[in-house]
Motif scaffolding. Structure first.
Motif, PDB file in Angstrom:
ATOM      1  N   HIS A  92       5.776 -10.031 -13.724  1.00  0.00           N
ATOM      2  CA  HIS A  92       4.661 -10.190 -14.666  1.00  0.00           C
ATOM      3  C   HIS A  92       4.173  -8.828 -15.172  1.00  0.00           C
ATOM      4  N   TRP A  93       4.136  -7.843 -14.293  1.00  0.00           N
ATOM      5  CA  TRP A  93       3.737  -6.504 -14.719  1.00  0.00           C
ATOM      6  C   TRP A  93       4.729  -5.950 -15.748  1.00  0.00           C
ATOM      7  N   PHE A  94       6.012  -6.175 -15.522  1.00  0.00           N
ATOM      8  CA  PHE A  94       7.055  -5.774 -16.469  1.00  0.00           C
ATOM      9  C   PHE A  94       6.804  -6.403 -17.838  1.00  0.00           C
ATOM     10  N   GLN A  95       6.453  -7.686 -17.873  1.00  0.00           N
ATOM     11  CA  GLN A  95       6.187  -8.355 -19.143  1.00  0.00           C
ATOM     12  C   GLN A  95       4.963  -7.765 -19.836  1.00  0.00           C
ATOM     13  N   PHE A  96       3.933  -7.440 -19.052  1.00  0.00           N
ATOM     14  CA  PHE A  96       2.718  -6.822 -19.598  1.00  0.00           C
ATOM     15  C   PHE A  96       3.042  -5.475 -20.243  1.00  0.00           C
ATOM     16  N   VAL A  97       3.850  -4.667 -19.553  1.00  0.00           N
ATOM     17  CA  VAL A  97       4.198  -3.340 -20.051  1.00  0.00           C
ATOM     18  C   VAL A  97       5.025  -3.445 -21.332  1.00  0.00           C
ATOM     19  N   VAL A  98       5.999  -4.352 -21.362  1.00  0.00           N
ATOM     20  CA  VAL A  98       6.848  -4.509 -22.548  1.00  0.00           C
ATOM     21  C   VAL A  98       6.017  -4.883 -23.767  1.00  0.00           C
ATOM     22  N   VAL A  99       5.120  -5.837 -23.604  1.00  0.00           N
ATOM     23  CA  VAL A  99       4.320  -6.320 -24.738  1.00  0.00           C
ATOM     24  C   VAL A  99       3.362  -5.244 -25.242  1.00  0.00           C
TER      25      VAL A  99
END
Length: 432
Positions: A311-318
């Protein structure tokens, strides 16, 4: 104020906010930049990178030809940001703030650590086991085809087989500048009886041009996958497996503390790789990937915490990708250098190298169970770009950021393999 914003900007949003709100903040930040009062460090750099990245990304995604064939917002963000500072449309002092943040402030490491940790922990364990065993042969095929293609093209165009391989093919496929071109120069300068400076002046343009062509090719491959769906897994590398199941990822509430766990895991894995690199002669990114993969395969942490990293990875990408692309453009892209080295022969040889990498990885990757486009992006283009910054640009342009772990294997482990190969080739052909 809410009524005024709603009245002026009905339904139109930029960067997740009403356009008038974005415009007011952008005007403030740009004024500070031009006037010379932009704060140094992370706050000023991120503020300017965010508004430039959001604006350029929005523009690129709305330009018909660029959006359809060249990668849209990602490529406009990189080269548009580079042009703004290189041609002094924005002050050099602000460009230095961004460059310092990218090069010494650790932003690239933060971003890559978040992507690698989250995307590996977000995979199914079965996918990780299957893909790892088959991926290295695809990298080898990518390199073999690239060097063969450029060598034959060099011979046909009068540049020379050996010169094309050593001065164009190897640098492009070598893993970037610090981990690729610099050690390649040290390896090759003595046996080739050429000064290190002369060799570097010949290699750097190939690296820069190859990186640019790889980014553009990534956008074209994304378009190819849209036209021929059978060639692509839309971000899934293997034809018989998938990444983390959506229902499992969505079953965990991503509250602020949960995201904080993902951030801490990512930072910890990055530090672990850096510590191990003091004792093991491998790049810290490669060691980080190996450690994360080992933890994942052995099931050493509960699934809940793996999902926190995902989820943190998705937050960073967006939220950080447009800003990071601006940083890549400002800190690592030199447009004048690309223009000054332009010639038809040189362009053809660089292009042929990149195409060889794409063809080799796509063919062998498909035979080994990968989707052709995903294999050509990760084992092909991510070998032909300029390391970590190139990986981010290529994956953003092709809209396949979940493939970052494999991109990093290409850049780090593949780059190390290229140094070994270069040593063998120079010993074999230096006297020829």
């Amino acid at each position: 104020m809410n009524a005024l914003v709603s009245k002026l900007a009905p339904g139109r949003q930029v960067g997740g906010m009403p356009w008038i709100m974005f415009a007011l903040m952008a005007a403030c930040i740009l004024f500070a930049s031009i006037e010379g009062s932009l704060p140094a460090g992370m706050v000023g750099a991120l503020a300017l990178m965010f508004i430039l990245g959001t604006a350029l990304n929005t523009l690129g995604d709305r330009l018909p030809v660029v959006r359809t064939y060249l990668g849209g917002g990602a490529i406009v963000s990189i080269f548009g940001a580079a042009a703004l500072f290189e041609y002094q449309l924005l002050p050099a002092s602000s460009g230095k703030i961004i460059s310092d943040f990218m090069q010494s402030g650790g932003f690239m490491g933060f971003y890559i650590a978040s992507l690698v940790t989250g995307s590996v922990f977000g995979m199914s364990t079965d996918l990780l086991k299957k893909a790892a065993l088959r991926y290295i042969p695809v990298i080898i095929a990518s390199v073999a085809f690239a060097l063969l293609f450029v060598g034959i093209a060099g011979m046909l165009m009068g540049y020379g087989f050996k010169a094309a391989v050593f001065l164009i093919g190897l640098p492009i496929m070598g893993g970037g500048m610090g981990a690729g071109a610099v050690p390649l120069v040290e390896i090759m300068s003595g046996p080739m009886h050429t000064s290190a400076a002369d060799l570097m002046s010949k290699m750097v343009p190939a690296l820069a041009m190859g990186n640019a062509i790889a980014i553009v090719t990534a956008g074209l491959l994304h378009r190819l996958g849209q036209r021929y769906p059978g060639l692509t897994g839309n971000g899934q590398l293997m034809r018989s497996a998938t990444f983390a199941p959506a229902d499992e990822t969505e079953s965990v509430k991503a509250d602020p503390q949960f995201l904080g766990v993902g951030l801490f895991l990512s930072a910890s894995m990055f530090v672990l790789g850096a510590v191990l690199s003091k004792f093991i002669p491998m790049h810290s990114y490669a060691l980080m990937i190996l450690c994360i993969a080992l933890i994942k395969v052995l099931g050493l942490i509960p699934r809940r915490y793996e999902l926190a990293a995902a989820h943190w990875f998705q937050f960073v990408v967006v939220n950080f990708t447009p800003a990071l692309l601006v940083g890549i453009g400002v800190a690592y892209t030199n447009i004048d250098e690309l223009i000054s080295t332009f010639s038809l022969t040189y362009l053809v040889l660089v292009f042929v190298t990149v195409i060889g990498a794409v063809v080799g990885s796509a063919l062998i990757g498909y035979l080994l169970g990968f989707h052709a486009i995903e294999a050509s992006i990760t084992a092909g283009l991510c070998m032909a770009n300029m390391g970590g910054t190139g990986d981010v640009a290529v994956l953003a342009t092709s809209r396949r950021m979940t493939l970052m772990p494999f991109a990093q294997i290409s850049s780090r482990i593949g780059g190390a393999m290229m140094l070994v190969l270069a040593t063998m080739l120079i010993q074999l052909f230096a006297g020829g």
